[in-house]
Design a protein around this motif. Structure first.
Motif, PDB file in Angstrom:
ATOM      1  N   SER A  81      -8.846   2.338   1.550  1.00 30.43           N
ATOM      2  CA  SER A  81      -8.874   3.152   0.345  1.00 30.43           C
ATOM      3  C   SER A  81      -7.434   3.556   0.094  1.00 30.43           C
ATOM      4  O   SER A  81      -6.891   4.419   0.781  1.00 30.43           O
ATOM      5  CB  SER A  81      -9.758   4.387   0.550  1.00 30.43           C
ATOM      6  N   SER A  82      -6.812   2.892  -0.845  1.00 34.64           N
ATOM      7  CA  SER A  82      -5.385   3.125  -1.076  1.00 34.64           C
ATOM      8  C   SER A  82      -5.064   2.831  -2.524  1.00 34.64           C
ATOM      9  O   SER A  82      -5.840   2.218  -3.243  1.00 34.64           O
ATOM     10  CB  SER A  82      -4.542   2.220  -0.178  1.00 34.64           C
ATOM     11  N   PRO A  98       0.834  -1.202   0.000  1.00 39.36           N
ATOM     12  CA  PRO A  98       0.000   0.000   0.000  1.00 39.36           C
ATOM     13  C   PRO A  98       0.871   1.255   0.000  1.00 39.36           C
ATOM     14  O   PRO A  98       1.793   1.374   0.798  1.00 39.36           O
ATOM     15  CB  PRO A  98      -0.816  -0.114   1.289  1.00 39.36           C
ATOM     16  N   LEU A  99       0.582   2.143  -0.910  1.00 42.09           N
ATOM     17  CA  LEU A  99       1.386   3.357  -1.087  1.00 42.09           C
ATOM     18  C   LEU A  99       0.738   4.531  -0.353  1.00 42.09           C
ATOM     19  O   LEU A  99       0.322   5.516  -0.951  1.00 42.09           O
ATOM     20  CB  LEU A  99       1.553   3.645  -2.578  1.00 42.09           C
ATOM     21  N   TYR A 100       0.664   4.406   0.977  1.00 43.73           N
ATOM     22  CA  TYR A 100       0.016   5.431   1.793  1.00 43.73           C
ATOM     23  C   TYR A 100       0.741   6.766   1.750  1.00 43.73           C
ATOM     24  O   TYR A 100       0.163   7.795   2.085  1.00 43.73           O
ATOM     25  CB  TYR A 100      -0.113   4.972   3.243  1.00 43.73           C
ATOM     26  N   ALA A 101       2.000   6.781   1.364  1.00 49.22           N
ATOM     27  CA  ALA A 101       2.751   8.037   1.314  1.00 49.22           C
ATOM     28  C   ALA A 101       2.396   8.890   0.095  1.00 49.22           C
ATOM     29  O   ALA A 101       2.796  10.048   0.020  1.00 49.22           O
ATOM     30  CB  ALA A 101       4.256   7.773   1.355  1.00 49.22           C
ATOM     31  N   LEU A 102       1.644   8.322  -0.855  1.00 51.52           N
ATOM     32  CA  LEU A 102       1.140   9.143  -1.958  1.00 51.52           C
ATOM     33  C   LEU A 102       0.025  10.025  -1.410  1.00 51.52           C
ATOM     34  O   LEU A 102      -0.825   9.565  -0.643  1.00 51.52           O
ATOM     35  CB  LEU A 102       0.601   8.277  -3.099  1.00 51.52           C
ATOM     36  N   ARG A 103       0.009  11.269  -1.805  1.00 57.40           N
ATOM     37  CA  ARG A 103      -0.990  12.227  -1.319  1.00 57.40           C
ATOM     38  C   ARG A 103      -1.915  12.624  -2.461  1.00 57.40           C
ATOM     39  O   ARG A 103      -1.447  13.049  -3.515  1.00 57.40           O
ATOM     40  CB  ARG A 103      -0.305  13.472  -0.751  1.00 57.40           C
TER      41      ARG A 103
END
Length: 126
Positions: free
Chosen positions: A118-119, A19-24
Motif C-alpha cells: 500500500s504505497s 515507492p514513496l514510502y517517505a510520504l506520510r
C-alpha cells in the motif's frame, strides 16, 4: 544532494516506478505535508530538473476490508498529494491515479504484504 537525486532517478529509470514510502498519510489518506516535506521537496526537485520525464503518481491501497474503502483512501491520498505538489509548482506535469486495490505490485496475501504494497508510487509513463 545531487547524489540522492541520481539514485532516485536511476531507480525510477531502471524499474519504472519508485515507492514513496517517505510520504506520510493519516489513516483516512490525508497527506501530512509537514512530515512529508523532505520527500515532497525531493520529488519537486526531480520534476523540475527533468522536465522531459513523463510521470504519474499512483496510489495503491490494500489495507481496508473492501475495494470501495481502498479506493476512497487512495483517492484521498492522490488528491492531497496533488494539492501539495501544486503548492510547490510541479503538479501540472504529472498524472495522478488512484488505483486502490487494482493492479498491485504484489498480491496482498497477508496483512504485512498488504501494508508493504500500500504505497504511493512515482511511475514513468512509457
Amino acid at each position: 544532494a545531487k547524489k540522492d537525486a541520481d539514485v532516485f532517478l536511476t531507480y525510477l529509470q531502471r524499474f519504472g516506478y519508485f515507492p514513496l514510502y517517505a510520504l506520510r498519510f493519516s489513516d483516512d489518506g490525508t497527506l501530512d505535508d509537514g512530515a512529508s516535506s523532505p520527500e515532497l521537496a525531493r520529488i519537486a526537485k526531480l520534476i523540475a530538473a527533468n522536465p522531459q520525464l513523463q510521470i504519474r503518481f499512483v496510489a495503491h491501497e490494500l489495507t481496508h476490508p473492501s475495494a470501495q474503502e481502498n479506493l476512497g483512501v487512495a483517492q484521498k491520498k492522490i488528491a492531497t498529494l496533488r494539492d501539495a505538489l501544486s503548492r510547490r509548482g510541479v503538479a501540472a506535469k504529472a498524472g495522478f491515479v488512484a488505483a486502490g486495490q487494482e493492479h498491485p505490485h504484489r498480491a496482498g496475501t497477508s496483512p504485512l504484504i498488504r501494508a508493504m504494497y500500500s504505497s504511493v508510487d512515482l511511475e514513468l509513463r512509457r
